[in-house]
Design an enzyme around this catalytic site. Sequence first.
Site, short mmCIF file in Angstrom:
data_model
loop_
_atom_site.label_atom_id
_atom_site.label_comp_id
_atom_site.label_asym_id
_atom_site.label_seq_id
_atom_site.Cartn_x
_atom_site.Cartn_y
_atom_site.Cartn_z
N LYS A 25 0.83 -1.22 0.00
CA LYS A 25 0.00 0.00 0.00
C LYS A 25 0.87 1.26 0.00
O LYS A 25 0.66 2.16 -0.81
CB LYS A 25 -0.90 0.00 1.24
CG LYS A 25 -1.53 1.35 1.51
CD LYS A 25 -2.45 1.35 2.72
CE LYS A 25 -1.80 1.79 4.01
NZ LYS A 25 -1.62 3.23 4.20
N ASN A 26 1.84 1.32 0.92
CA ASN A 26 2.56 2.58 1.07
C ASN A 26 3.58 2.84 -0.04
O ASN A 26 4.09 3.94 -0.17
CB ASN A 26 3.20 2.67 2.47
CG ASN A 26 2.14 2.89 3.54
OD1 ASN A 26 0.99 3.25 3.23
ND2 ASN A 26 2.49 2.65 4.80
N CYS A 73 -5.15 8.37 8.70
CA CYS A 73 -5.58 7.86 10.00
C CYS A 73 -5.29 8.88 11.10
O CYS A 73 -4.23 9.52 11.09
CB CYS A 73 -4.83 6.57 10.34
SG CYS A 73 -5.43 5.16 9.43
N ARG A 84 0.43 14.58 13.22
CA ARG A 84 0.94 14.38 11.88
C ARG A 84 1.19 15.69 11.10
O ARG A 84 0.59 15.93 10.05
CB ARG A 84 0.02 13.44 11.09
CG ARG A 84 -0.23 12.13 11.79
CD ARG A 84 -0.99 11.14 10.94
NE ARG A 84 -0.13 10.44 10.02
CZ ARG A 84 -0.55 9.51 9.16
NH1 ARG A 84 -1.81 9.20 9.13
NH2 ARG A 84 0.29 8.92 8.34
N ASP A 140 3.55 0.61 12.36
CA ASP A 140 2.33 0.04 11.76
C ASP A 140 2.05 -1.38 12.25
O ASP A 140 0.97 -1.91 12.01
CB ASP A 140 2.43 0.05 10.23
CG ASP A 140 2.50 1.46 9.67
OD1 ASP A 140 2.15 2.40 10.41
OD2 ASP A 140 2.92 1.62 8.52
N ARG A 161 -9.19 0.05 3.77
CA ARG A 161 -8.29 1.00 3.12
C ARG A 161 -6.94 0.37 2.86
O ARG A 161 -6.21 0.79 1.96
CB ARG A 161 -8.07 2.22 4.03
CG ARG A 161 -9.11 3.29 3.92
CD ARG A 161 -8.66 4.50 4.69
NE ARG A 161 -7.26 4.77 4.40
CZ ARG A 161 -6.41 5.34 5.24
NH1 ARG A 161 -6.79 5.69 6.43
NH2 ARG A 161 -5.15 5.55 4.89
N1 EPU Z 1 6.55 14.27 11.31
C1 EPU Z 1 6.68 15.60 11.64
N2 EPU Z 1 6.75 16.51 10.61
C2 EPU Z 1 6.68 16.15 9.32
C3 EPU Z 1 6.55 14.78 8.99
C4 EPU Z 1 6.49 13.87 10.02
O1 EPU Z 1 6.72 15.97 12.82
O2 EPU Z 1 6.74 17.03 8.45
C5 EPU Z 1 6.47 13.27 12.38
C6 EPU Z 1 5.10 12.57 12.37
O3 EPU Z 1 4.15 13.30 13.11
C7 EPU Z 1 5.42 11.24 12.97
C8 EPU Z 1 6.84 10.95 12.45
O4 EPU Z 1 7.37 12.22 12.09
O5 EPU Z 1 5.45 11.37 14.35
C9 EPU Z 1 6.90 10.01 11.26
O6 EPU Z 1 6.04 10.44 10.24
P1 EPU Z 1 6.26 10.08 8.71
O7 EPU Z 1 6.26 11.34 7.93
O8 EPU Z 1 7.42 9.16 8.57
O9 EPU Z 1 4.93 9.29 8.38
P2 EPU Z 1 3.99 9.41 7.10
O10 EPU Z 1 4.80 9.61 5.88
O11 EPU Z 1 2.91 10.37 7.39
C10 EPU Z 1 4.08 6.87 6.52
C11 EPU Z 1 3.03 5.80 6.33
C12 EPU Z 1 2.42 5.43 7.66
C13 EPU Z 1 3.53 4.97 8.60
C14 EPU Z 1 4.62 6.06 8.70
C15 EPU Z 1 5.81 5.62 9.53
C16 EPU Z 1 2.19 6.28 4.12
C17 EPU Z 1 1.10 6.76 3.26
N3 EPU Z 1 2.01 6.31 5.42
O12 EPU Z 1 3.37 7.98 7.08
O13 EPU Z 1 1.53 4.36 7.41
O14 EPU Z 1 2.99 4.75 9.87
O15 EPU Z 1 5.10 6.40 7.39
O16 EPU Z 1 6.36 4.46 9.02
O17 EPU Z 1 3.22 5.85 3.63
C18 EPU Z 1 -0.29 2.95 7.85
O18 EPU Z 1 0.00 2.36 6.79
O19 EPU Z 1 -1.11 2.52 8.69
C19 EPU Z 1 0.37 4.23 8.12
C20 EPU Z 1 -0.10 5.12 8.99
#
Ligand code: EPU
Length: 417
Positions: A22-23, A116, A121, A304, A396
């Site tokens: 998915k990701n 989610c 975030r 996750d 999803r």
């Molecule tokens: N963060 C910040 N500022 C930013 C970006 C991130 O403070 O600009 C913080 C976030 O709040 C969080 C941490 O950094 O505490 C990590 O966030 P990250 O940006 O790595 O997560 P993401 O890109 O929003 C993706 C996956 C998530 C998965 C995370 C961590 C996708 C679409 N989503 O999210 O997947 O948990 O990486 O591995 O790729 C899921 O599949 O259930 C899911 C939530």
Amino acid sequence: MKVLKVIGNQPLSGTIRISGAKNSAVALIPAALLGSGVSTICNVPNILDIDSLEETLKYLNVKVTRASESILIDTSGLENKTIPYELSKKLRASYYFMSVLLANFKYMEMSFPGGCEIGTRPIDQTLKAFRLFGAEVILEDDKFIIKADKLTGAVIPLDMPSVGATINAILVGVKAIGKTIIKNAAREPEIVDLCIMLNKMGASITGYGTSEIEINGVENLSGTNHDIISDRIEAGTYTIIGAICGNNLKITNINPEHIKSLTDNLALMGANIEIHDDYLIIDNKNELKSIDIKTDYYPGFPTDLQQPMTSLLTQSNGVSTIEENIYENRFMNVPYLNEMGAHIKIDGRKAEVVGPTKLHGCETKATDLRAGASLLIAALKAEGETTITEINHLLRGYEEIVEKLTNVGAKIEIKEI
Ligand code: EPU
């Protein structure tokens, strides 16, 4: 309203084949908009998040043809339009469209991305990257307007190895003028998958899979063909299901390296697990020992799988702890697990799980995607019937979850009530 009904305590045996990630898919599909012409992406999971992306592609006048596991994306008609909240709220990954529209048109408008509700975030790291490339970021009500006269390669030091910010910086960097270096980059396999596809499209990216990614910007990219890697979180979820109620359950089409942090912990707990090149076999014959786990960025234990793992820890002997270091609000499954008979206490970012406890079915709610997976795992172990509401969260992210589990002996169905 659709609900999931599960009658638990059935031994599960047979084979479950893991789908495309998915990701990865949610990044590769927007990335295809950077190329002129047609891209075909294969091994695409059939999940609600992909339907949502398809809607956005069509809104942007991109021609999309979906077959069972592939998506053909023809960008010849691509238009730069404001992405409204009704589309952006559907998933987190909608903000990858910000980057591809900015890279292609030097101007984009989009409402805040959804996803989610597992923490605040923020997207400050992505906005920082846009600014370092030379773009201006304007926040008007809940809409971002991002524009640039030109986008120039830059050194982008991330405060944390954010998956989303790394992907956004890559998506802009591949077409920016000159060299970009992303420092403290995320190392997740999905980032590697994206870079491999972009390089096939004509990009020049090195260092992916490490903390420093280097990109030499190019003017144009073309379409390509690409197979998505298999989903490590889906693989991990079914592996945990095998540890809790498997009877020689075989999980195929996996990359064992991608789930090593999980399988290493399962081995430490004493689980009966056999790992092969691209499959594993697991059962629930061994008594499980308690363990202490901390979630971390890849290659650490994935956030996750924290909620699914919590369900398994209710069946291990002794006191286990699981610390959530990525998100501040990812324990919403716990009150429902406790209603099912678990003994779990939350203290800040740490859950303490006392096991083993007998679980029994009851009414529960999937508050988010992986909370849904956690409740499903507990339901498969519990005596009696469990109902899970709000299952769109689960759908999803997990392809054909009912079919896959029914095929190995689970009593599970989606009902309209
Ligand atoms: N963060 C910040 N500022 C930013 C970006 C991130 O403070 O600009 C913080 C976030 O709040 C969080 C941490 O950094 O505490 C990590 O966030 P990250 O940006 O790595 O997560 P993401 O890109 O929003 C993706 C996956 C998530 C998965 C995370 C961590 C996708 C679409 N989503 O999210 O997947 O948990 O990486 O591995 O790729 C899921 O599949 O259930 C899911 C939530």
